[in-house]
Write an enzyme that holds these catalytic residues in place. Structure first.
Site, PDB file in Angstrom:
ATOM      1  N   ASP A  69       0.788  -1.239   0.000  1.00  0.00           N
ATOM      2  CA  ASP A  69       0.000   0.000   0.000  1.00  0.00           C
ATOM      3  C   ASP A  69       0.822   1.293   0.000  1.00  0.00           C
ATOM      4  OD1 ASP A  69      -1.466  -2.176   0.829  1.00  0.00           O
ATOM      5  OD2 ASP A  69      -2.075  -1.309   2.727  1.00  0.00           O
ATOM      6  N   TRP A 129       1.682  -0.912   9.977  1.00  0.00           N
ATOM      7  CA  TRP A 129       0.807  -1.065   8.809  1.00  0.00           C
ATOM      8  C   TRP A 129       0.313   0.291   8.338  1.00  0.00           C
ATOM      9  CZ3 TRP A 129      -2.821  -5.986   9.087  1.00  0.00           C
ATOM     10  CH2 TRP A 129      -2.029  -7.135   8.914  1.00  0.00           C
ATOM     11  N   GLU A 248     -10.678  -2.325   4.248  1.00  0.00           N
ATOM     12  CA  GLU A 248      -9.304  -1.880   4.435  1.00  0.00           C
ATOM     13  C   GLU A 248      -9.135  -0.498   3.805  1.00  0.00           C
ATOM     14  OE1 GLU A 248      -6.479  -5.686   4.686  1.00  0.00           O
ATOM     15  OE2 GLU A 248      -7.079  -5.292   2.628  1.00  0.00           O
TER      16      GLU A 248
HETATM   17  N1  DQQ Z   1      -2.152  -3.741   3.894  1.00  0.00           N
HETATM   18  C1  DQQ Z   1      -1.673  -3.260   5.157  1.00  0.00           C
HETATM   19  C2  DQQ Z   1      -2.881  -3.136   6.014  1.00  0.00           C
HETATM   20  C3  DQQ Z   1      -3.970  -2.970   5.040  1.00  0.00           C
HETATM   21  C4  DQQ Z   1      -3.564  -3.888   3.930  1.00  0.00           C
HETATM   22  C5  DQQ Z   1      -0.612  -4.195   5.673  1.00  0.00           C
HETATM   23  C6  DQQ Z   1      -4.207  -3.550   2.612  1.00  0.00           C
HETATM   24  O1  DQQ Z   1      -2.781  -2.044   6.911  1.00  0.00           O
HETATM   25  O2  DQQ Z   1      -5.225  -3.279   5.579  1.00  0.00           O
HETATM   26  O3  DQQ Z   1       0.503  -4.185   4.810  1.00  0.00           O
HETATM   27  O4  DQQ Z   1      -3.462  -4.032   1.541  1.00  0.00           O
END
Ligand code: DQQ
Length: 587
Positions: A69, A129, A248
């Protein structure tokens, strides 16, 4: 911490904020922790092998390892910042994810800095994250991000730059009072993540949305705060939908009702509508709804119901996930970033030594109809255009194929306008065709229609044994014509063990007016396509076995029984973007 002392805010709420800043000064010195961790991890890395036909040239990514992300994009004092989820240990997702950090002056060429946030405290020891940046009054950027804490639960944490006079904001400190939000009652520990950029409602309080789920109802929790430190959850979510699962990376922002100008996240007046975007964990797609935000009730009322299926609007109907926008005050536009994951096998990623790219940044605004958003690659991408070839007024009869020669077809920006004849004889549209992806699957590029398939064959071999077909079909519906856009990967590679899913979407235009356009940005293993000047977008990951580098060809084709005309085609070789490695990636 000069910025703490120079703060001249006077209202009681802002005095609280100042006290909290002082508390923050006692927080961990994050950059040191990151640096130490990074040094150790880097020594374990294996460099990406030299032969890399799928490595992109002008899409953002670090030299090696896994990324996902985009996090906290912003424009701050003349510099664009992009943070992103990164696994410094290798090319697959990891259990100690960090925020890597790069900066740019033009959104195209990037400098990789040392990592911004690494696991360090009990509140994020198992990963840092996704999250967002909010620039508070007085030009103070704050990161709100999800930490995976020592017990594995998802909590929200704060961090801020150590030195606000450093325009690159290289070093970040975490708030000593972290976490600032923990999973609310009734919410599972692993279903509470990805805070948005916050906005300030007319009552002066900050609001932020956090993604989540209760039972199978996906939702956008709302928190508010006077001081950005103490957050209270509202009883009701901003919006929720049953049976959609985990939401998400939500995003919530206003768009101008008239025109393409972007507005800052707190702007609220009769001249804007609001967009709520959610990344659905269940199918890994980014959906959005347009609607109205009520700041008194803190409720979002969508213009149309949202179900999380093929009837809903998506930013992109291909490989495009966990996106995030920011308001670019330098150019008064809203810019969208997203992660395009690989479609190859895990073993391929290990062999390549890397995985994931960011899509090109796209300007995003509300369409004139008020019913959907429109996206277009930021204008800066055109500075990479080199040698140009053009075709004008070329009729494509039934079954014809025309090569766009004289360019490097593995690294190209191509724009094509098709002129359509009278459509009276178009095939009838069956109202049962509600899923455009399925329709593209059933009617792939090799199946002849009347108006279409016509479009581009990308990353193709000369003999067409490999090709990715991006094309249109036009049908006659009950009251209007229906335009279908498809991205057919069934012949994209002679390699097996790839995800060759065909993508498809409808394009909400009236082709009766005689034209349909397509732009594709091709960059070795990624193709981003924009139909009708950005009304429908499809991003794909492609891994040809033969049609790589100079072996790649580009064609325009028509496999319909009726002729179409290329009124204009322009293709430009794309130069390589400069992605320089700072120390953190060289260690
Ligand atoms: N990737 C992150 C999370 C999110 C997810 C973890 C979405 O915070 O929900 O790498 O791709």
């Amino acid at each position: 911490m000069a910025f703490l002392v120079s703060n001249t805010m006077t209202s009681p709420a802002l005095m609280v904020l100042l006290c909290c800043f002082l508390l923050i000064a006692n927080g961990a010195h994050q950059s040191e922790a990151c640096y130490g961790t990074n040094q150790k991890l880097q020594s374990l890395q294996v460099s990406a092998p030299a032969n890399q036909p799928y490595l992109t040239s002008y899409h953002f990514r670090p030299p090696q390892n896994w990324i996902n992300d985009p996090n906290g994009p912003m424009h701050y004092k003349g510099v664009y910042h992009l943070f992103y989820q990164y696994n410094p240990l290798g090319p697959l997702f990891g259990d100690k994810m960090i925020w890597a950090h790069s900066v740019s002056y033009d959104l195209i060429n990037w400098i990789h800095l040392s990592h911004a946030l690494c696991p360090s405290g009990p509140y994020d020891i198992n990963s840092c994250w996704s999250g967002s940046v909010t620039i508070l009054p007085g030009d103070k950027p704050f990161i709100l991000y999800t930490g995976i804490d020592a017990s594995g639960q998802q909590v929200q944490n704060l961090a801020m730059p150590e030195n606000l006079s450093d325009p690159l904001l290289k070093d970040w400190v975490k708030f000593s009072g972290n976490p600032v939000m923990t999973p609310p009652n009734g919410v599972k520990d692993d279903m509470f993540r990805d805070p948005t950029t916050a906005w300030q409602a007319p009552d002066g309080r900050w609001r932020v949305v956090v993604g989540g789920q209760i039972d199978n109802e996906g939702m956008a929790f709302v928190y508010w705060s006077w001081d950005f430190i103490h957050w209270t959850k509202l009883d009701h979510p901003l919006y929720s939908v049953q049976e959609t699962g985990m939401w998400e990376c939500p995003d919530f922002f206003p768009v101008s009702i008239n025109g393409t100008i972007g507005v800052d996240t707190s702007v609220l007046n009769p001249g804007v509508k609001h967009v709520l975007k959610t990344s659905l964990f269940s199918d890994k797609h980014d959906y959005y709804v347009l609607g109205t935000y009520d700041p008194q009730m803190d409720i979002f009322s969508p213009d149309t119901d949202f179900h999380g299926n093929s009837n809903d609007l998506r930013y992109d109907y291909g490989k495009f996930y966990a996106s995030k926008t920011f308001f670019d005050s330098a150019k008064n536009r809203r810019v969208l970033w997203a992660w395009a994951n690989e479609s190859d096998s895990t073993q391929d990623d290990i062999d390549k030594g890397w995985s994931g790219v960011q899509t090109v940044p796209r300007a995003i605004w509300l369409d004139k109809s008020g019913k959907q958003l429109v996206q277009w690659p930021v204008e800066e991408i055109e500075t990479l255009r080199g040698k140009q070839v053009s075709i004008h007024d070329k009729e494509l009869g039934s079954g014809s194929i025309v090569e766009v020669s004289g360019i490097t077809a593995s690294q190209v920006d191509v724009e094509i306008d098709f002129e359509l004849p009278e459509l009276e004889e178009a095939e009838l549209f069956d109202p049962a065709w509600v899923d455009p992806q399925q329709l593209c699957n059933d009617k792939n590029a090799s199946i002849q229609g009347r108006f279409g398939p016509f479009g581009l064959l990308i990353l193709a071999t000369e003999d067409l044994t490999e090709k990715t077909a991006i094309f249109f079909r036009i049908f006659k519906g009950q009251n209007k014509y229906v335009v279908l856009m498809c991205s057919d990967h069934s012949r994209s590679s002679l390699k097996e063990d790839l995800d060759k899913t065909t993508y498809g979407a409808f394009v909400d235009i009236d082709p009766h007016h005689g034209k349909v356009s397509l732009r594709s940005l091709v960059d070795h293993s990624i193709v981003e396509s924009f139909a009708a000047r950005g009304k429908t977008c499809i991003t794909t990951r492609v891994y040809p076995k033969v049609a790589v580098e100079n072996e790649a060809h580009l064609f325009a084709f028509n496999n319909g029984t009726q002729s179409v005309v290329i009124s204009s085609l322009n293709a430009w070789n794309m130069n390589q973007a400069r992605l320089s490695e700072e120390e953190s990636f060289k260690l």
